[in-house]
Design an enzyme around this catalytic site. Structure first.
Site, PDB file in Angstrom:
ATOM      1  CB  SER B  74      -0.761  -0.079   1.355  1.00  0.00           C
ATOM      2  OG  SER B  74      -2.088   0.821   1.022  1.00  0.00           O
ATOM      3  CG  ASP B 326      -5.928  -3.611  -3.897  1.00  0.00           C
ATOM      4  OD1 ASP B 326      -6.740  -2.563  -3.526  1.00  0.00           O
ATOM      5  OD2 ASP B 326      -4.533  -3.367  -3.768  1.00  0.00           O
ATOM      6  CG  HIS B 351      -4.570  -3.295  -0.304  1.00  0.00           C
ATOM      7  ND1 HIS B 351      -4.321  -2.652  -1.558  1.00  0.00           N
ATOM      8  CD2 HIS B 351      -4.170  -2.382   0.671  1.00  0.00           C
ATOM      9  CE1 HIS B 351      -3.495  -1.485  -1.032  1.00  0.00           C
ATOM     10  NE2 HIS B 351      -3.479  -1.414   0.306  1.00  0.00           N
TER      11      HIS B 351
END
Lengths: 387, 387
Positions: B74, B326, B351
């Site tokens: 991320s 994601d 994710h």
């Protein structure tokens, strides 16, 4: 650059570094305290350049996809190299002329710089470096008496006479700075970079320093005549000022602050391998002085941490050019690192001679260097267009 | 990472980002004003990491010449990629998992993100995305009366009942955030990343959303049951709080500030290609909100200027891994850029699934991705040792 720009059909852009010249982020207050100086870093300067290039591409018709090459000398050369390292998407390559990117931490021995200065003087006249080496003891003996202090101040046409031990220390630092600067600008023709000077100024200086074994007074009179070449080549100086070693437009104030934060360049002399008074690198005192002057402490290893020190082989398309006469070549990249990180040495060159305009007095080595530099630039441009 | 660290005989180091967790540079005052927040930037975080790695190498016996690999997911994945780009002398490579480094400026269409969320829901149950798309109008009709507002607050077990038009806007934003988060953590087994959730949470949610054509009240009752999966899977929540969409430990406060300075990610929905209320990207309002909250204005193009946008081919040794489920994969690098800037897509992954520990429920694609990632790491290590 002017010649090459025409050949490559390029725009020349001179980006002024923040806190230098007219680029004062807080106007008159820019240098008042560390709060206002906080934005004076090499990283911020590089960011400015990135934003500037983007702005120019966005606003100059037809420039959107123009490849850009960074060019700089000295600190500007370090910035050019670092700009390519950190912003390879903004510049396709960089010419880093006389850029001492390794003059930090313990990447090179701290004595290298003064050794090269000494070597210049040694080669420029018999007895020359020896005369300067002997001058320090002569100054010590002469300034031991008040009469001697007066004589020295008078002999050197000083604007403010020497009175204290501190004054003598400042006087010696000023002499040292003068020898260094003369070596840096030891160009083959009259030039006006730090001061207006004759061709090969170190040779001109050394004409007065042929006899190192004179008595103290005679030796120091010669030293004055030598130094007067540097400070009074135009014959206009009525007296010599210890606080002025170079033209004001260099923006030394900004540099002094940077030297007290990021740009910590360890220097030392031993009086044996060089012609200077022995002086160890003393980071503690350096740091104390910085704290007294600016309220900040230097970070001696930050530059290698940020820009990679000797471990820079992951980067590409940087030419490091160096002058053999230039004391800064000691902290420069003088050997190829990879096929695209290349070094050029100009044995007869002083500080970034290659960036100066062509002259009939140019030594062959600098002409060859300039040709090679343009060849590399053309290669970068071809690769850019070819892909 | 734990498994791979053992295999590679590596030390795992978790560096806490400044202004997150316990790393508050000004203690309790860190978030008081923009003066104290001024040091919260991605660039400063990368500098911290560089100094930390150097410190560890200097202090851990035998670590001086250990090669280092950056790993992150991320925002941490973006940092890992940017760390390799800016500090290739510190890390020999980076695994950037689910790192939306192109979710900036106009590098990707602003609608991509919501389209992918919608696609997840569409694939996870017949009628599911349609039910959510229809819910917005239902909310509008129901909340037109005070009675409806009370009913909705009660039906959704809200801790604070909705009273004003602003409350309804917040409620809808909270729903939107919930759908997004569910898509992000659509893992094949029960997990506890943003909230404790069952396996394939989007499918679990969609079980309640099979009929998009119900009356407003019935539809919204279903929406509540669906959302209760996300907020109350453990059965412990006595009421639902609109200000809590994820665990506190993510440090959303720091992120909100960063979103108001550097991390400007344009998002938009049209209600046609996605299941959300149509909403244009409105930078002006975004900027106004930032100024009201933090006293700062965002710089939407700074991140591409700093980190290169799509022009990053000069760099090397970065793996960009992406989950097909994601929504952040829309701003990720999903195709190889060069031989050493490679993309991996995990179609069944949410994710940064690849960074999670192995599980018997892992789809084949993530197992293959993990193997490939380790292969690349070994290649970097071999090259490092070979030279």
């Amino acid at each position: 650059m002017w010649n090459v720009a025409e050949e490559l059909d390029a725009i020349l852009v001179f980006a002024e570094h923040r806190y230098y010249g007219e680029s004062m982020p807080f106007g008159n207050k820019s240098f008042t305290d560390s709060k206002h100086l906080n934005y004076l870093t090499s990283q911020q300067a590089l960011a400015d350049f990135a934003v500037l290039v983007q702005h120019l591409k966005d606003t100059i018709p037809g420039a959107q996809n123009t490849p850009v090459i960074a060019i700089g000398g000295s600190y500007g050369g370090m910035l050019a190299a670092w700009f390519r390292m950190k912003y390879p998407h903004v510049v396709i390559g960089a010419l880093a002329a006389s850029a001492p990117i390794w003059q930090f931490d313990s990447l090179v021995p701290c004595g290298t710089f003064y050794k090269i200065v000494t070597e210049d003087f040694r080669k420029s006249g018999l007895g020359c470096s020896e005369a300067i080496r002997n001058s320090w003891a002569a100054i010590k003996r002469i300034t031991a008496t008040e009469k001697g202090l007066r004589w020295l101040s008078c002999t050197f046409h000083l604007c403010s006479p020497l009175k204290t031990v501190t004054d003598v220390t400042i006087f010696k630092a000023w002499l040292r700075e003068t020898w260094i600067n003369s070596a840096m600008v030891d160009y083959p023709y009259p030039a006006d970079f730090l001061q207006p000077l004759p061709a090969w100024p170190v040779q001109a200086i050394c004409k007065y320093l042929k006899n190192p074994k004179l008595s103290d007074r005679l030796l120091l009179q010669n030293i004055f005549q030598a130094i007067d070449i540097y400070y009074n080549y135009t014959g206009r100086a009525s007296c010599l000022n210890l606080t002025h070693t170079a033209t004001k437009s260099l923006g030394l104030q900004g540099w002094y602050y940077q030297a007290c934060t990021e740009m910590v360049m360890p220097m030392c002399s031993d009086g044996i391998n060089d012609m200077f008074e022995p002086q160890k690198w003393d980071f503690r005192t350096y740091s104390e002085d910085c704290f007294k002057t600016w309220g900040v402490r230097p970070r001696p290893s930050w530059i290698p941490t940020l820009y990679g020190g000797k471990n820079i082989s992951a980067h590409s398309n940087i030419i490091f050019s160096n002058g053999g006469l230039d004391p800064w070549s000691g902290g420069g990249v003088t050997q190829n690192i990879t096929d695209t990180l290349v070094a050029i040495v100009i044995p007869e060159g002083a500080h970034h001679l290659d960036l100066r305009a062509n002259s009939p007095f140019d030594p062959k080595s600098v002409l060859q260097a300039r040709l090679l530099e343009v060849q590399y630039m053309k290669l970068w441009l071809q690769k850019q267009n070819g892909q």
